[in-house]
Each structure stands twice: as structure tokens, then as C-alpha cells.
Design an enzyme around this catalytic site. Structure first.
Site, PDB file in Angstrom:
ATOM      1  N   TYR A  38       3.778   5.637  11.085  1.00  0.00           N
ATOM      2  CA  TYR A  38       4.127   4.256  11.458  1.00  0.00           C
ATOM      3  C   TYR A  38       4.955   3.517  10.399  1.00  0.00           C
ATOM      4  CZ  TYR A  38      -0.177   3.566   8.709  1.00  0.00           C
ATOM      5  OH  TYR A  38      -1.148   3.609   7.734  1.00  0.00           O
TER       6      TYR A  38
ATOM      7  N   ARG B 225       0.855  -1.184   0.000  1.00  0.00           N
ATOM      8  CA  ARG B 225       0.000   0.000   0.000  1.00  0.00           C
ATOM      9  C   ARG B 225       0.891   1.233   0.000  1.00  0.00           C
ATOM     10  NH1 ARG B 225      -2.308   0.764   5.375  1.00  0.00           N
ATOM     11  NH2 ARG B 225      -0.992   2.615   5.441  1.00  0.00           N
TER      12      ARG B 225
ATOM     13  N   HIS C 182      -3.759   4.434   4.438  1.00  0.00           N
ATOM     14  CA  HIS C 182      -4.851   3.458   4.494  1.00  0.00           C
ATOM     15  C   HIS C 182      -6.122   4.063   3.906  1.00  0.00           C
ATOM     16  CE1 HIS C 182      -7.499   0.321   5.945  1.00  0.00           C
ATOM     17  NE2 HIS C 182      -8.217   1.245   6.564  1.00  0.00           N
TER      18      HIS C 182
END
Length: 363
Positions: free
Chosen positions: A268, A255, A259
Site C-alpha cells: 500500500y 513509519r 506496521h
């Protein structure tokens, strides 16, 4: 725990060079160009959708950046009478199934009309599913109906890697294997379930082997290699149509974006990790292969970008010209048979809307 010896398929390396003998169908340059064109269209539409969200013109949106090969391969192989039971990152498949770009924008803009697909080819497909993994059980319900009717159709359902840890997903695998249902499960393993990395979200060495516990085949493919995804999805669909039961394919991708537009992945993920993933992304990979075979060049690339951007812009104009949805649509699609209380609420909504339209003040 050791990793089971599951099949893994890859035909193109990250630089676009063949790393295994290509299947015979890969000699069809027209097909490969069509796959490439659709991947580029998906990415440009995706970029526009993110921009629309950032400027407040649609709501939260789930980008598909870096995962285009999976959806394009699936969409190009499904038959018209198959049924797609998607999750929220399936823009590429939807576009290939006939869902219009403006309908996708309406959906992410909170408009019920975004799930009322005008194209008959997509009429029986399900709308995007936001609750995690519940769509896997819906697909089993659809596949059960096919089985009862004796129809040679396939329910195709997708999910992310995080969904495979949910009970809904595991229950769906169990019933699909027990009843040998005509359903294809495709996992988009993009390595992150929001901020939870794959390495700590499941103790299974691979997600594909979860199918083995349910009694049917599971395999892995390079999800950044559209040739690999196409080849294995084609084989899976053929197996299912022959009445041999379900199949699970785990597509290993990444990805590249957040998100959703409500997320900030820089909190993160390291920049080094993302940079490495960009080196393996699917569009550049196929473009390099096509160029090496003299099936693509810079002139065609620029023409394609211009064509896609024009299509995307027309869809934005159609979306923004759709007008307000009817106020009663907020409850019109909640139940097949309305309870009395809901019917009363609908009448109240209509009365209030009529008063506002008549200039009788604000509620």
C-alpha cells in the site's frame, strides 16, 4: 476547512543544518551525544527484534524504525516518579525508563515475565497497550490519582495517528481538559494507521488541534528532529508540573518499516514515498549535526555500533536463557481478585502440568 495557526517546532533540517535559532540547552554536546547514542541503540535492538521474529523466536513485533527520536526525547525527560502509559511502539521510551531488552523480548515472545520490570525506575509504568487508544483513558486514571493525592507527578501516554480517531482517545482528552489533569499526550503521527494513510483517516487539518476542543493546548513538532521533540516535551512537562493542566504534542514522523512483522507495507506504499522519508529520518539528521560541530566522527560511530551490538546480543542470550514461564501465568494476571471458576481452572492447569512432568502421558 482551514488549518488553525498552531505552533510548529523544528530546529534541524533534514540534512542536519540548523534552520532556526537553537535553544540554549542544545549547547550541551554531552546531552546531544547521549540522545544520539540511545537512538542508535534503539534502532539496533529493533533490527534484532525483527530478525528474531522472522526466525520464529518471538511473536509479532511492532518496529520503531524511523521514530526513535520521539521515544528517546520522552524517556530522557520523564522523572523517575512519573508514570509511562505506553502503546505498542514505545521501545525507545521503555529502554530509557529502565526496562531491560530481554524483558521487551519476553513480552513479544508471549511471556508474562516481560511485563514484570526488574528495575524499580520502571516498576510503576504500565505494560505496552495493544488495544488502540485505551491507554489514553488509563493515563487519565493515573493522573486523577496524582491529583487526588496532591502529587506533582505526570502521566505520559503515547499513541499513533490512527488512535486519535477512536472514541477512547477523544474521551480521554475530554476528561483531561475538564478536570485539568497532569497528563501529557504524545501522538506519533507516522502517517499510516496500518494501511490507512493519515490524509483519509481524519478530516482534521492537524491532529494536535483535537486538544483545543477539549480545552487545552496542542502543538506540532518535527518528530524526526530530536532537538525539537526534546524542547517541546520539556516545556510541556514543566507546564503540567506547575498545575496548568494537560498538553498534547503531535510529532510528525514516518513509519519506515511495516506496521508490525505481520504486515507488508509494500502492498500500500510506494517505494518513492519511503525513499523520500529515509532522507528525513532522525538518526542521520542528528549525526550530521553532531559531525558538523565536531562532536562525532566515524571512529566513534563504529565504536558505538560495536558496543550496542554487544549489548543487544547479551539481551538475546538472557531472553533465550530465561526458560519456560510457569503454565499458570496464562491466567495469573487476569484479575486482581479471582472469580471461583478461574481459581478452579488454575488448579486444573497445575495438576495437568504435574502429570506431564511426571511422565503420565499427554493431555
Amino acid at each position: 476547512m482551514t488549518k488553525l495557526d498552531l505552533p510548529f517546532t523544528r530546529y534541524l533540517a533534514a540534512d542536519g543544518r540548523p534552520c532556526a535559532e537553537l535553544p540554549a540547552w542544545a549547547g550541551d554536546s554531552d546531552l546531544l551525544v547521549r540522545l544520539y547514542r540511545q537512538m542508535v541503540l534503539t534502532r539496533l535492538f529493533d533490527q534484532k527484534a525483527v530478525a528474531l521474529q522472522r526466525t520464529g523466536r518471538i511473536g509479532t513485533y511492532a518496529p520503531t524504525l524511523g521514530q526513535e527520536a520521539i521515544g528517546v526525547a520522552i524517556g530522557s525527560l520523564m522523572r523517575a516518579d512519573d508514570v509511562l502509559v505506553p502503546y505498542y511502539r514505545d521501545t525507545a521510551v521503555q529502554l530509557m525508563r529502565g526496562v531491560r531488552m530481554e524483558e521487551i523480548l519476553l513480552y513479544w515472545g508471549g511471556d508474562e515475565r516481560g511485563s514484570a520490570y526488574a528495575d524499580p525506575a520502571a516498576a510503576q509504568d504500565f505494560p505496552l497497550c495493544v488495544p488502540i487508544a485505551t491507554q489514553a483513558l488509563h493515563a487519565c486514571g493515573v493522573a486523577t490519582a496524582f491529583r487526588i493525592r496532591g502529587e506533582h507527578r505526570v502521566a505520559v501516554t503515547t499513541c499513533g495517528d490512527g488512535a486519535t480517531s477512536k472514541g477512547d482517545f477523544l474521551e480521554a482528552l475530554n476528561v483531561a481538559g475538564t478536570w485539568q489533569l497532569p497528563v501529557l499526550f504524545v501522538i506519533n503521527n507516522n502517517q499510516w494507521a496500518i494501511s490507512t494513510p493519515r490524509r483519509i483517516q481524519s478530516g482534521a487539518p492537524s491532529l494536535a488541534q483535537k486538544a483545543l476542543g477539549a480545552g487545552f493546548p496542542g502543538e506540532q513538532v518535527d518528530g524526526n528532529d530530536v532537538l525539537a521533540v526534546y524542547d517541546r516535551v520539556a516545556a510541556a512537562l514543566e507546564r503540567i508540573r506547575q498545575g496548568k493542566g494537560p498538553v498534547l504534542i503531535e510529532c510528525l514522523s514516518y513509519r519506515l518499516g511495516d506496521h508490525t512483522t505481520a504486515d507488508d507495507a509494500t502492498r500500500y506504499r510506494s517505494a518513492e514515498e519511503v525513499k523520500k522519508a529515509w532522507d528525513e529520518e532522525p538518526i542521520k539528521r542528528l549525526q550530521a549535526y553532531l559531525a558538523s560541530q565536531e562532536h562525532w566522527d566515524e571512529q566513534r560511530e563504529q565504536a558505538l555500533i560495536g558496543e550496542c551490538q554487544a549489548r543487544v546480543q547479551r539481551s538475546v542470550e538472557a531472553f533465550e536463557g530465561a526458560g519456560q514461564q510457569p503454565v499458570e501465568s496464562i491466567i495469573d494476571h487476569v484479575y486482581a481478585r479471582w472469580p471461583t471458576a478461574l481459581a478452579e481452572q488454575r488448579e486444573m492447569l497445575l495438576e495437568r502440568a504435574a502429570r506431564r512432568a511426571g511422565g503420565q502421558g499427554h493431555e
